[in-house]
Design a protein around this motif. Structure first.
Motif, PDB file in Angstrom:
ATOM      1  N   VAL A 155       0.837  -1.204   0.000  1.00  0.00           N
ATOM      2  CA  VAL A 155       0.000   0.000   0.000  1.00  0.00           C
ATOM      3  C   VAL A 155       0.869   1.250   0.000  1.00  0.00           C
ATOM      4  O   VAL A 155       0.605   2.218  -0.736  1.00  0.00           O
ATOM      5  N   THR A 156       1.923   1.244   0.807  1.00  0.00           N
ATOM      6  CA  THR A 156       2.830   2.399   0.868  1.00  0.00           C
ATOM      7  C   THR A 156       3.427   2.700  -0.500  1.00  0.00           C
ATOM      8  O   THR A 156       3.443   3.862  -0.947  1.00  0.00           O
ATOM      9  N   THR A 162       1.413   6.648  -6.896  1.00  0.00           N
ATOM     10  CA  THR A 162       0.233   7.405  -7.324  1.00  0.00           C
ATOM     11  C   THR A 162       0.469   8.903  -7.168  1.00  0.00           C
ATOM     12  O   THR A 162       0.110   9.707  -8.044  1.00  0.00           O
ATOM     13  N   VAL A 163       1.092   9.292  -6.052  1.00  0.00           N
ATOM     14  CA  VAL A 163       1.409  10.707  -5.851  1.00  0.00           C
ATOM     15  C   VAL A 163       2.377  11.193  -6.927  1.00  0.00           C
ATOM     16  O   VAL A 163       2.223  12.308  -7.463  1.00  0.00           O
ATOM     17  N   ALA A 169       5.673  13.298 -12.080  1.00  0.00           N
ATOM     18  CA  ALA A 169       7.063  12.862 -11.933  1.00  0.00           C
ATOM     19  C   ALA A 169       7.245  11.370 -12.212  1.00  0.00           C
ATOM     20  O   ALA A 169       8.279  10.796 -11.885  1.00  0.00           O
ATOM     21  N   ALA A 170       6.233  10.751 -12.814  1.00  0.00           N
ATOM     22  CA  ALA A 170       6.286   9.302 -13.051  1.00  0.00           C
ATOM     23  C   ALA A 170       6.983   8.997 -14.368  1.00  0.00           C
ATOM     24  O   ALA A 170       6.951   9.781 -15.320  1.00  0.00           O
ATOM     25  N   VAL A 174       7.439   3.439 -13.013  1.00  0.00           N
ATOM     26  CA  VAL A 174       6.376   3.616 -12.028  1.00  0.00           C
ATOM     27  C   VAL A 174       5.157   2.787 -12.405  1.00  0.00           C
ATOM     28  O   VAL A 174       4.558   2.104 -11.567  1.00  0.00           O
ATOM     29  N   GLY A 175       4.776   2.843 -13.683  1.00  0.00           N
ATOM     30  CA  GLY A 175       3.631   2.051 -14.141  1.00  0.00           C
ATOM     31  C   GLY A 175       3.860   0.559 -13.964  1.00  0.00           C
ATOM     32  O   GLY A 175       2.965  -0.177 -13.538  1.00  0.00           O
ATOM     33  N   GLU A 176       5.048   0.099 -14.288  1.00  0.00           N
ATOM     34  CA  GLU A 176       5.373  -1.317 -14.128  1.00  0.00           C
ATOM     35  C   GLU A 176       5.352  -1.730 -12.660  1.00  0.00           C
ATOM     36  O   GLU A 176       4.891  -2.814 -12.310  1.00  0.00           O
TER      37      GLU A 176
END
Length: 232
Positions: A155-156, A162-163, A169-170, A174-176
């Motif tokens: 979750v963290t 998500t932020v 900034a992704a 990040v998506g992977e």
């Protein structure tokens, strides 16, 4: 099946098993967390402060049972690595056998009353040992997957990513990473909900579901091991 698809399926399957077994143990056995050592520490503290809580001994013993499961898995995996045995297949088989013992002891102990009988205790300890094997296997052989029994870290990480997406900034990683972490989380939650309804409907027989999942994983891994040995 390609490696990415296999990893995703393993993460979903093991996440579902962990959520399912943890919830069933909690409902059936006096609030016992079979996969969540931290939760049992909290419950022990509550029981010590309020003597009306039942089965504190079971919660105390769940911790060494979990440790024994981790140790057994470590020794099995170490032996497998030195002898060229199929370590993941054997570890999944050990977890499945312990869950089967959990189910059988639960059957024999039913109906569960207000006190923990020896068979009810045995059921809980076998469940905790099974989840110890689960955690050790994930750590030692499936470290490329997201954690499948402890969801706090998942979750963290999902919230952090998500932020980052929301603030622009992704990147591709990040998506992977989100896909890697979100599926075990969803499977854990789904397994937890399913276990609650299944136990209310059919009691400890509900453990046939995670046993069946592990059986399917064992068959798939066994076939993969055979292919790899043949290719070598």
């Amino acid at each position: 099946m390609d490696a990415n698809r296999r990893n995703q399926l393993q993460g979903i399957s093991l996440g579902c098993v962990a959520g399912y077994v943890d919830t069933l143990g909690f409902i059936a056995l006096f609030g016992l967390f079979t996969a969540h050592v931290t939760g049992n520490f909290v419950l022990i503290g509550a029981a010590l402060a309020d003597p009306s809580h039942v089965s504190i001994l079971l919660k105390f013993l769940a911790f060494p049972a979990f440790i024994l499961g981790v140790a057994a898995a470590r020794l099995l995996i170490a032996a497998s690595q030195s002898r060229q045995w199929p370590g993941l297949t054997l570890s999944l088989m050990l977890q499945m056998l312990l869950l089967f013992g959990f189910m059988v002891c639960g059957w024999l102990a039913s109906p569960i009353g207000v006190d923990a009988t020896p068979l009810a205790m045995a059921a809980g300890l076998l469940g905790a040992a099974a989840m110890g094997v689960h955690s050790a296997t994930s750590k030692l052989l499936l470290s490329h997957l997201a954690p499948t029994s402890m969801m706090t870290g998942n979750v963290t990480q999902i919230v952090i990513d998500t932020v980052d997406v929301m603030r622009g900034a992704a990147d591709k990683a990040v998506g992977e990473r989100c896909a890697k972490f979100i599926w075990p989380l969803a499977a854990f939650g789904g397994g937890a909900i399913l276990a609650a309804f299944a136990y209310m409907a059919i009691g400890f027989s509900a453990l046939l579901f995670p046993i069946a999942i592990l059986c399917c994983m064992i068959i798939m891994q066994w076939n993969l091991d055979r292919i790899q040995v043949g290719a070598a």
